[in-house]
Design a protein around this motif. Structure first.
Motif, PDB file in Angstrom:
ATOM      1  N   GLY A 132      19.165  23.638  48.159  1.00  0.00           N
ATOM      2  CA  GLY A 132      19.674  22.703  46.979  1.00  0.00           C
ATOM      3  C   GLY A 132      20.982  22.217  47.312  1.00  0.00           C
ATOM      4  O   GLY A 132      21.619  21.676  46.498  1.00  0.00           O
ATOM      5  N   ARG A 133      21.670  22.101  48.381  1.00  0.00           N
ATOM      6  CA  ARG A 133      23.032  21.610  48.759  1.00  0.00           C
ATOM      7  C   ARG A 133      22.779  20.057  48.827  1.00  0.00           C
ATOM      8  O   ARG A 133      21.769  19.401  49.023  1.00  0.00           O
ATOM      9  CB  ARG A 133      23.732  22.095  50.028  1.00  0.00           C
ATOM     10  N   GLU A 134      24.034  19.353  48.677  1.00  0.00           N
ATOM     11  CA  GLU A 134      24.083  17.896  48.817  1.00  0.00           C
ATOM     12  C   GLU A 134      24.267  17.657  50.212  1.00  0.00           C
ATOM     13  O   GLU A 134      24.705  18.541  51.079  1.00  0.00           O
ATOM     14  CB  GLU A 134      25.406  17.459  48.033  1.00  0.00           C
ATOM     15  N   ILE A 135      23.624  16.349  50.765  1.00  0.00           N
ATOM     16  CA  ILE A 135      23.929  15.845  52.147  1.00  0.00           C
ATOM     17  C   ILE A 135      24.764  14.840  52.062  1.00  0.00           C
ATOM     18  O   ILE A 135      24.619  14.007  51.572  1.00  0.00           O
ATOM     19  CB  ILE A 135      22.528  15.857  52.702  1.00  0.00           C
ATOM     20  N   THR A 136      25.634  14.717  53.214  1.00  0.00           N
ATOM     21  CA  THR A 136      26.574  13.783  53.149  1.00  0.00           C
ATOM     22  C   THR A 136      26.134  12.703  54.603  1.00  0.00           C
ATOM     23  O   THR A 136      25.914  13.394  55.576  1.00  0.00           O
ATOM     24  CB  THR A 136      27.844  13.968  53.451  1.00  0.00           C
ATOM     25  N   VAL A 183      26.731  21.370  59.800  1.00  0.00           N
ATOM     26  CA  VAL A 183      27.149  21.965  58.434  1.00  0.00           C
ATOM     27  C   VAL A 183      28.614  22.602  58.593  1.00  0.00           C
ATOM     28  O   VAL A 183      28.604  23.418  59.540  1.00  0.00           O
ATOM     29  CB  VAL A 183      26.418  23.213  58.029  1.00  0.00           C
ATOM     30  N   ARG A 184      29.781  21.874  58.017  1.00  0.00           N
ATOM     31  CA  ARG A 184      30.977  22.383  58.431  1.00  0.00           C
ATOM     32  C   ARG A 184      31.345  23.793  57.896  1.00  0.00           C
ATOM     33  O   ARG A 184      30.666  24.214  57.240  1.00  0.00           O
ATOM     34  CB  ARG A 184      31.974  21.291  57.667  1.00  0.00           C
ATOM     35  N   ASP A 217      26.522  25.786  61.727  1.00  0.00           N
ATOM     36  CA  ASP A 217      25.517  25.203  62.587  1.00  0.00           C
ATOM     37  C   ASP A 217      25.599  23.799  62.934  1.00  0.00           C
ATOM     38  O   ASP A 217      26.233  22.869  62.132  1.00  0.00           O
ATOM     39  CB  ASP A 217      24.189  25.387  61.987  1.00  0.00           C
ATOM     40  N   ALA A 218      25.098  23.268  64.104  1.00  0.00           N
ATOM     41  CA  ALA A 218      25.019  21.702  64.437  1.00  0.00           C
ATOM     42  C   ALA A 218      23.853  21.627  65.242  1.00  0.00           C
ATOM     43  O   ALA A 218      23.144  22.408  65.818  1.00  0.00           O
ATOM     44  CB  ALA A 218      26.136  21.734  65.576  1.00  0.00           C
ATOM     45  N   LEU A 219      23.331  20.418  64.905  1.00  0.00           N
ATOM     46  CA  LEU A 219      22.025  19.914  65.282  1.00  0.00           C
ATOM     47  C   LEU A 219      22.338  18.899  66.394  1.00  0.00           C
ATOM     48  O   LEU A 219      23.067  17.693  66.200  1.00  0.00           O
ATOM     49  CB  LEU A 219      21.166  19.497  64.373  1.00  0.00           C
ATOM     50  N   ALA A 220      22.382  19.027  67.684  1.00  0.00           N
ATOM     51  CA  ALA A 220      22.767  18.216  68.759  1.00  0.00           C
ATOM     52  C   ALA A 220      21.859  16.914  68.788  1.00  0.00           C
ATOM     53  O   ALA A 220      22.491  15.872  68.590  1.00  0.00           O
ATOM     54  CB  ALA A 220      22.694  18.817  70.079  1.00  0.00           C
ATOM     55  N   VAL A 221      20.561  16.975  68.758  1.00  0.00           N
ATOM     56  CA  VAL A 221      19.590  16.033  68.473  1.00  0.00           C
ATOM     57  C   VAL A 221      18.468  16.512  67.899  1.00  0.00           C
ATOM     58  O   VAL A 221      18.265  17.455  67.673  1.00  0.00           O
ATOM     59  CB  VAL A 221      19.412  15.479  70.170  1.00  0.00           C
TER      60      VAL A 221
END
Length: 320
Positions: free
Chosen positions: A83-87, A100-101, A137-141
């Motif tokens: 339900g979060r916003e995505i920038t 996700v900061r 978390d981070a998504l590299a590719v």
């Protein structure tokens, strides 16, 4: 002997296999997204077609250095995740596809390495990841297709919504307020800031996806146009013959490049003038261009205009 009866399987998604694929690749559905392997190797030349934000997405992907914009997700797209916003961001630390900061703000990167021939599909998978990822978390590719089938960006966004990007002079927004960068993030931040070309989005009635860029020795206007290429070239040729293809004194039409299925005309500008000083000229040019586009239905190109169109074609390059 009884005649053999041909049995045609009805596609599960209701698309006729012989019809053009809805993704816009130009191929038949059975040779594109309807094939056994999906569309991983099919190049979609116009990945954002059908979105009102198409021109802005192309600008953010190709030449705007540091900017962000809230993605206009459909309500059911958000409900399917957290339900979060995505920038949407032009570039993320270490060119990540998603992040996700620490404060919970979720980003999807646009200037990233693509893993298939359909940028829209890759971005949809990154959005799907960002909707459910944990803080930090981070998504590299975006990796190989995992069968999750998120669809394309057109399936997740409000197709009628436009984007108004927020531009920045550096990449300090990568981190939450009062957070000092360290390690690889600090190095990536330093390198990214050093590579930024000063860029401003022109704000004028009837002007969208038009960006002033200071390239050092001169400034440019790069204007992503939504019209079909041949139609736009004809209108530009009409203005060329009339001597009206400029933004006023100190400007000169330089050429154009193709990016993701649309044409991006470019003008050289006097860099001594502030970006905002070009807004009135862009507005006036936009009106002249619209008049020229409208006139094409009633007035075919003259011989001089056809020659001008051929000359404009010779000043084109293709990026994507």
């Amino acid at each position: 002997m009884a005649k053999r009866t041909a049995v045609k399987d009805k596609p599960a998604d209701g698309v006729n296999p012989r019809q053009p694929c809805p993704c816009g690749s130009g191929k038949r559905y059975k040779a594109c997204h309807g094939s056994a392997g999906g569309a991983a190797d099919v190049i979609v030349s116009r990945p954002f077609q059908g979105l009102a934000a198409e021109a802005e997405l192309i600008a953010l992907r190709e030449f705007v250095p540091s900017a962000m914009a809230k993605l206009p997700l459909k309500a059911d797209s958000q409900a399917a995740g957290s339900g979060r916003e995505i920038t949407l961001a032009t570039v993320l630390p270490m060119a990540a596809a998603g992040l996700v900061r620490a404060d919970g703000t979720a980003f999807v990167g646009l200037q990233v390495q693509t893993r298939s021939g359909d940028l829209s599909r890759d971005l949809a998978r990154a959005v799907q990841w960002a909707l459910t990822a944990k803080t930090g978390d981070a998504l590299a590719v975006v990796g190989p297709d995992d069968g999750s089938n998120p669809g394309r960006l057109q399936d997740l966004l409000d197709v009628d919504a436009t984007l108004t990007p927020e531009l920045h002079t550096d990449f300090a927004w990568w981190l939450p307020p009062d957070n000092e960068p360290a390690g690889e993030v600090a190095l990536s931040l330093e390198r990214a800031n050093a590579a930024i070309l000063p860029t401003e989005r022109l704000d004028a009635p009837g002007v969208a996806a038009a960006y002033w860029v200071d390239a050092g020795d001169k400034a440019h206007l790069r204007w992503v146009r939504p019209e079909p290429e041949e139609t736009l070239l004809a209108a530009l040729a009409r203005l060329t013959v009339r001597g009206e293809l400029d933004l006023g004194e100190g400007s000169r039409y330089a050429g154009s490049f193709r990016a993701h299925g649309l044409l991006v005309p470019v003008w050289d500008l006097d860099r001594e003038l502030h970006s905002s000083e070009w807004a009135p000229g862009a507005e006036a040019l936009g009106k002249r261009l619209q008049d020229a586009l409208t006139s094409l239905d009633a007035e075919p190109l003259t011989e001089a205009e056809r020659r001008a169109r051929d000359g404009l074609r010779g000043r084109q390059i293709t990026l994507r």
